[in-house]
Design a protein around this motif. Structure first.
Motif, PDB file in Angstrom:
ATOM      1  N   ASP A   1       1.317  -1.438  -0.771  1.00 48.58           N
ATOM      2  CA  ASP A   1      -0.205  -0.257   0.163  1.00 48.58           C
ATOM      3  C   ASP A   1       0.942   1.146   0.248  1.00 48.58           C
ATOM      4  N   ALA A   2       0.345   2.264  -0.430  1.00 48.36           N
ATOM      5  CA  ALA A   2       1.004   3.636  -1.503  1.00 48.36           C
ATOM      6  C   ALA A   2       1.751   4.292   0.831  1.00 48.36           C
ATOM      7  N   ASP A   3       0.482   3.815   1.453  1.00 50.02           N
ATOM      8  CA  ASP A   3       1.109   4.373   2.882  1.00 50.02           C
ATOM      9  C   ASP A   3       2.851   3.499   3.587  1.00 50.02           C
ATOM     10  N   THR A   4       2.665   2.440   3.444  1.00 48.94           N
ATOM     11  CA  THR A   4       3.799   1.723   3.810  1.00 48.94           C
ATOM     12  C   THR A   4       4.849   1.854   2.635  1.00 48.94           C
ATOM     13  N   VAL A   5       5.012   2.091   1.542  1.00 45.29           N
ATOM     14  CA  VAL A   5       6.230   1.343   0.196  1.00 45.29           C
ATOM     15  C   VAL A   5       6.984   3.737   1.002  1.00 45.29           C
ATOM     16  N   GLU A   6       5.732   4.670   0.584  1.00 43.49           N
ATOM     17  CA  GLU A   6       6.459   6.361   1.706  1.00 43.49           C
ATOM     18  C   GLU A   6       6.880   6.140   2.721  1.00 43.49           C
ATOM     19  N   ASN A   7       6.698   5.676   3.474  1.00 46.61           N
ATOM     20  CA  ASN A   7       7.063   5.604   4.693  1.00 46.61           C
ATOM     21  C   ASN A   7       8.734   4.822   5.360  1.00 46.61           C
ATOM     22  N   ASP A   8       8.367   2.848   4.480  1.00 45.49           N
ATOM     23  CA  ASP A   8       9.485   2.851   5.072  1.00 45.49           C
ATOM     24  C   ASP A   8      10.452   3.266   3.047  1.00 45.49           C
ATOM     25  N   LEU A   9      10.433   3.769   2.745  1.00 43.15           N
ATOM     26  CA  LEU A   9      11.024   4.563   2.165  1.00 43.15           C
ATOM     27  C   LEU A   9      11.741   5.370   2.822  1.00 43.15           C
ATOM     28  N   ASN A  10      11.760   6.437   3.153  1.00 46.49           N
ATOM     29  CA  ASN A  10      11.821   7.145   4.046  1.00 46.49           C
ATOM     30  C   ASN A  10      12.789   6.635   5.036  1.00 46.49           C
ATOM     31  N   ALA A  11      12.347   5.660   5.754  1.00 43.96           N
ATOM     32  CA  ALA A  11      13.180   5.226   6.887  1.00 43.96           C
ATOM     33  C   ALA A  11      14.547   4.489   6.286  1.00 43.96           C
ATOM     34  N   ALA A  12      14.461   3.997   5.025  1.00 45.24           N
ATOM     35  CA  ALA A  12      15.349   3.551   4.003  1.00 45.24           C
ATOM     36  C   ALA A  12      16.307   4.181   3.934  1.00 45.24           C
TER      37      ALA A  12
ATOM     38  N   LEU B   1      21.030   5.597  -4.670  1.00 49.58           N
ATOM     39  CA  LEU B   1      20.304   5.770  -5.355  1.00 49.58           C
ATOM     40  C   LEU B   1      19.081   4.265  -4.702  1.00 49.58           C
ATOM     41  N   VAL B   2      18.021   5.076  -5.430  1.00 56.10           N
ATOM     42  CA  VAL B   2      16.413   4.469  -5.112  1.00 56.10           C
ATOM     43  C   VAL B   2      16.050   3.654  -6.038  1.00 56.10           C
ATOM     44  N   THR B   3      15.726   2.586  -6.841  1.00 52.97           N
ATOM     45  CA  THR B   3      15.066   1.797  -7.526  1.00 52.97           C
ATOM     46  C   THR B   3      14.135   1.038  -6.879  1.00 52.97           C
ATOM     47  N   GLN B   4      12.646   1.666  -8.505  1.00 50.11           N
ATOM     48  CA  GLN B   4      11.463   0.534  -8.246  1.00 50.11           C
ATOM     49  C   GLN B   4      12.138  -0.424  -9.469  1.00 50.11           C
ATOM     50  N   HIS B   5      11.700  -1.730  -8.388  1.00 52.67           N
ATOM     51  CA  HIS B   5      11.541  -2.825  -9.751  1.00 52.67           C
ATOM     52  C   HIS B   5      10.370  -3.839 -10.031  1.00 52.67           C
ATOM     53  N   GLY B   6       9.617  -2.830  -8.480  1.00 51.09           N
ATOM     54  CA  GLY B   6       8.075  -3.554  -9.354  1.00 51.09           C
ATOM     55  C   GLY B   6       7.056  -1.949  -8.472  1.00 51.09           C
TER      56      GLY B   6
ATOM     57  N   GLU C   1      17.436   7.443   5.170  1.00 50.51           N
ATOM     58  CA  GLU C   1      17.409   7.283   6.353  1.00 50.51           C
ATOM     59  C   GLU C   1      18.420   6.810   6.059  1.00 50.51           C
ATOM     60  N   ILE C   2      18.722   5.336   6.879  1.00 53.34           N
ATOM     61  CA  ILE C   2      19.273   4.525   7.012  1.00 53.34           C
ATOM     62  C   ILE C   2      20.776   4.450   5.621  1.00 53.34           C
ATOM     63  N   VAL C   3      20.467   4.296   5.127  1.00 60.18           N
ATOM     64  CA  VAL C   3      21.470   4.397   3.714  1.00 60.18           C
ATOM     65  C   VAL C   3      21.862   5.449   3.848  1.00 60.18           C
ATOM     66  N   ARG C   4      21.804   7.084   4.132  1.00 59.65           N
ATOM     67  CA  ARG C   4      22.182   8.402   3.879  1.00 59.65           C
ATOM     68  C   ARG C   4      23.170   7.988   5.271  1.00 59.65           C
ATOM     69  N   GLN C   5      22.629   7.686   6.442  1.00 61.41           N
ATOM     70  CA  GLN C   5      23.770   7.373   6.690  1.00 61.41           C
ATOM     71  C   GLN C   5      25.070   6.683   6.683  1.00 61.41           C
ATOM     72  N   HIS C   6      25.223   6.168   6.395  1.00 63.11           N
ATOM     73  CA  HIS C   6      26.091   5.203   6.191  1.00 63.11           C
ATOM     74  C   HIS C   6      26.725   5.706   4.643  1.00 63.11           C
ATOM     75  N   ALA C   7      26.166   6.550   3.881  1.00 60.90           N
ATOM     76  CA  ALA C   7      26.872   7.327   2.695  1.00 60.90           C
ATOM     77  C   ALA C   7      27.590   8.609   3.530  1.00 60.90           C
ATOM     78  N   MET C   8      27.093   9.446   4.347  1.00 58.28           N
ATOM     79  CA  MET C   8      28.144  10.264   4.684  1.00 58.28           C
ATOM     80  C   MET C   8      28.693   9.836   5.819  1.00 58.28           C
ATOM     81  N   GLN C   9      29.464   8.491   6.414  1.00 57.82           N
ATOM     82  CA  GLN C   9      29.900   8.195   6.738  1.00 57.82           C
ATOM     83  C   GLN C   9      30.984   8.243   6.022  1.00 57.82           C
ATOM     84  N   GLU C  10      30.550   7.454   4.845  1.00 63.67           N
ATOM     85  CA  GLU C  10      31.495   7.359   3.614  1.00 63.67           C
ATOM     86  C   GLU C  10      32.094   8.240   2.717  1.00 63.67           C
TER      87      GLU C  10
END
Length: 77
Positions: A16-27, A44-49, A29-38
């Motif tokens: 569902d759209a709300d879960t997609v949006e919330n989970d994408l935002n959380a993901a 890169l956000v990829t939609q596979h379906g 943010e998690i990946v951003r922390q790793h990218a900033m440390q590096e």
């Protein structure tokens, strides 16, 4: 649902759209922390379906940026 493939790649599956949006935002943010440390690559956000996405630190994206792309292939069931 957020599933980790590594510290730098997260997979999101939601039906569902709300879960997609919330989970994408959380993901992102998690990946951003790793990218900033590096300090070398962006995100890169990829939609596979319609229900599946990945969020990853990518050497193809400049540091400090987030790019989106679609790789829509086979139909999902």
């Amino acid at each position: 649902m957020i599933k980790s493939h590594s510290d730098l790649v997260l997979e999101i599956t939601a039906h569902d759209a709300d879960t997609v949006e919330n989970d994408l935002n959380a993901a992102v943010e998690i990946v951003r922390q790793h990218a900033m440390q590096e300090g070398r690559h962006g995100i890169l956000v990829t939609q596979h379906g319609h229900t599946r996405y990945t969020v990853a630190v990518s050497p193809d994206v400049p540091f400090g940026q987030t790019h989106e792309r679609r790789e829509l292939g086979q139909r999902e069931t």
